[in-house]
Design a protein around this motif. Structure first.
Motif, PDB file in Angstrom:
ATOM      1  N   SER A  57      67.533  11.886  11.955  1.00 14.86           N
ATOM      2  CA  SER A  57      68.889  12.447  11.960  1.00 14.86           C
ATOM      3  C   SER A  57      69.090  13.404  10.791  1.00 14.86           C
ATOM      4  O   SER A  57      69.787  14.410  10.928  1.00 14.86           O
ATOM      5  N   ASP A 182      70.252  14.005  19.376  1.00 11.03           N
ATOM      6  CA  ASP A 182      69.927  12.930  18.429  1.00 11.03           C
ATOM      7  C   ASP A 182      70.172  11.579  19.099  1.00 11.03           C
ATOM      8  O   ASP A 182      71.277  11.054  19.070  1.00 11.03           O
ATOM      9  N   GLU A 183      69.148  11.054  19.711  1.00  7.44           N
ATOM     10  CA  GLU A 183      69.193   9.771  20.429  1.00  7.44           C
ATOM     11  C   GLU A 183      70.356   9.714  21.424  1.00  7.44           C
ATOM     12  O   GLU A 183      71.154   8.776  21.384  1.00  7.44           O
TER      13      GLU A 183
HETATM   14 MG   LIG Z   1      69.307   8.711  13.365  1.00  9.76          MG
END
Ligand SMILES: [Mg+2]
Ligand SMILES: Nc1ncnc2c1ncn2[C@@H]1O[C@H](COP(=O)(O)OP(=O)(O)OP(=O)(O)O)[C@@H](O)[C@H]1O
Length: 332
Positions: A57, A182-183
């Motif tokens: 991240s 991001d995920e």
């Molecule tokens: Mg992360």
């Protein structure tokens, strides 16, 4: 060969750790991202995979200019991302978008879906003049598979998967070229994950998008990824084409991550060696000397503590940072 749309060179992000109540002293640094380099080609998906805390991240935040880098270089279509100011930075914020993990906290609960998806137009008024915004938002809702009639509903009236579609619609609003995911599906049920992944795949084709796709699990990124980068404690330890990484992983960490991926075929399941990683990821405040993975690696020898392995080309043509990875076979 075309030029990369995004190029990252030796990117570093350290967070200072401070102590003291009146006089703050820096007592160390969290080495969140520690020398990451990669290219992203137009239309491709680079999967970025690694355990919690390895800096995925942070990498995304720095590329979005939400955090300033400690050092390193990143260019978008040849422009230095970190040097951009004013209108140049505004343009970058149109061209690179991010989709975040948690569809429950990333949407403002007091705003309607129409306001959430249309919010980017408030800042980038040139993309959609005021009179045309509602129509644009409806179109975006339709593109991501939501009912345009639900434009006045609030986030809590949608399921997790639908909320993530709202986040995707918002990311698409300014017609970006790159989306950093991001995920985006980690918080969703497995059945819903596949639907959202399929949607992202379709949107990529339709709009010619390039993705940096972050996940902590190798199984999630496989079908979308052209190439995959495996991160461990702030560094890329292996990077290569989807086929190379999944069929011929050379770094022990990648092999361990892969052994945790469920195998659907029962015949193959029995054949596969299961590697259980011992212990937790060491602290990024004080990473191990030499190879950062050595404290959990079953191949580790003295050299691994003394010398940091370089990320160099190995057999099969992909990059791996391990003293015991097979060397590239030189074709005469
Ligand atoms: Mg992360
Ligand atoms: N603003 C910050 N200040 C200090 N340390 C931070 C900050 N943001 C992240 N870190 C630290 O940097 C390291 C990398 O964090 P990051 O969130 O990038 O990891 P991640 O790979 O995204 O993990 P996850 O899979 O849990 O999302 C962690 O040790 C984290 O605690």
């Amino acid at each position: 060969m075309s030029e990369p749309i995004l190029r990252v060179e030796n990117l570093v992000k350290y967070f200072p750790v401070r102590t003291g109540i009146l006089v703050k002293r820096t007592i160390g640094h969290v080495k969140a991202v520690d020398g990451v380099s990669f290219d992203l080609m137009p239309g491709e998906t680079l999967g970025v995979v690694g355990e919690s805390g390895c800096g995925k991240s942070t990498l995304a935040q720095v590329l979005m200019r939400l955090e300033e880098p400690t050092s390193g270089l990143a260019t978008f279509e040849g422009r230095d991302i970190f040097a951009l100011r004013g209108s140049g930075l505004r343009k970058l914020r149109r061209e690179i978008q991010i989709v975040l993990q948690d569809p429950y906290t990333s949407l403002n609960p007091r705003m309607t879906v129409g306001d959430i998806v249309g919010e980017p137009f408030e800042i980038h008024t040139e993309v959609a003049p005021k009179g045309s915004r509602a129509a644009k938002v409806r179109e975006l809702l339709d593109v991501v598979g939501l009912n345009p009639e639900h434009i006045n509903r609030y986030p809590h009236q949608f399921s997790g998967g639908q909320r993530q579609r709202i986040g995707i619609a918002r990311a698409l609003a300014l017609r970006p070229k790159v989306i950093i995911c991001d995920e985006p599906v980690s918080a969703l049920d497995v059945s819903i994950q596949a639907q959202v992944m399929n949607l992202l795949g379709e949107l990529q084709k339709e709009f010619g998008l390039s993705y940096v796709f972050i996940a902590h699990d190798l199984s999630v990124v496989r079908h979308l990824s052209t190439r995959v980068a495996v991160m461990y404690l702030g560094k890329i330890v292996e990077m290569g084409t989807e086929e190379e990484i999944y069929e011929h992983p050379s770094h022990p960490y990648t092999q361990a991550l892969l052994s945790a991926v469920p195998v659907a075929d029962p015949a193959l399941r029995g054949q596969r060696q299961v590697i259980r990683l011992e212990g937790d990821v060491p602290s990024p405040l004080d990473p191990p000397s030499g190879c950062r993975f050595r404290t959990r690696c079953w191949k580790a020898q003295d050299i691994c503590a003394e010398q940091e392995p370089e990320l160099i080309t190995r057999a099969g043509g992909h990059l791996s940072a391990c003293h015991f990875a097979e060397e590239k076979t030189v074709v005469p």
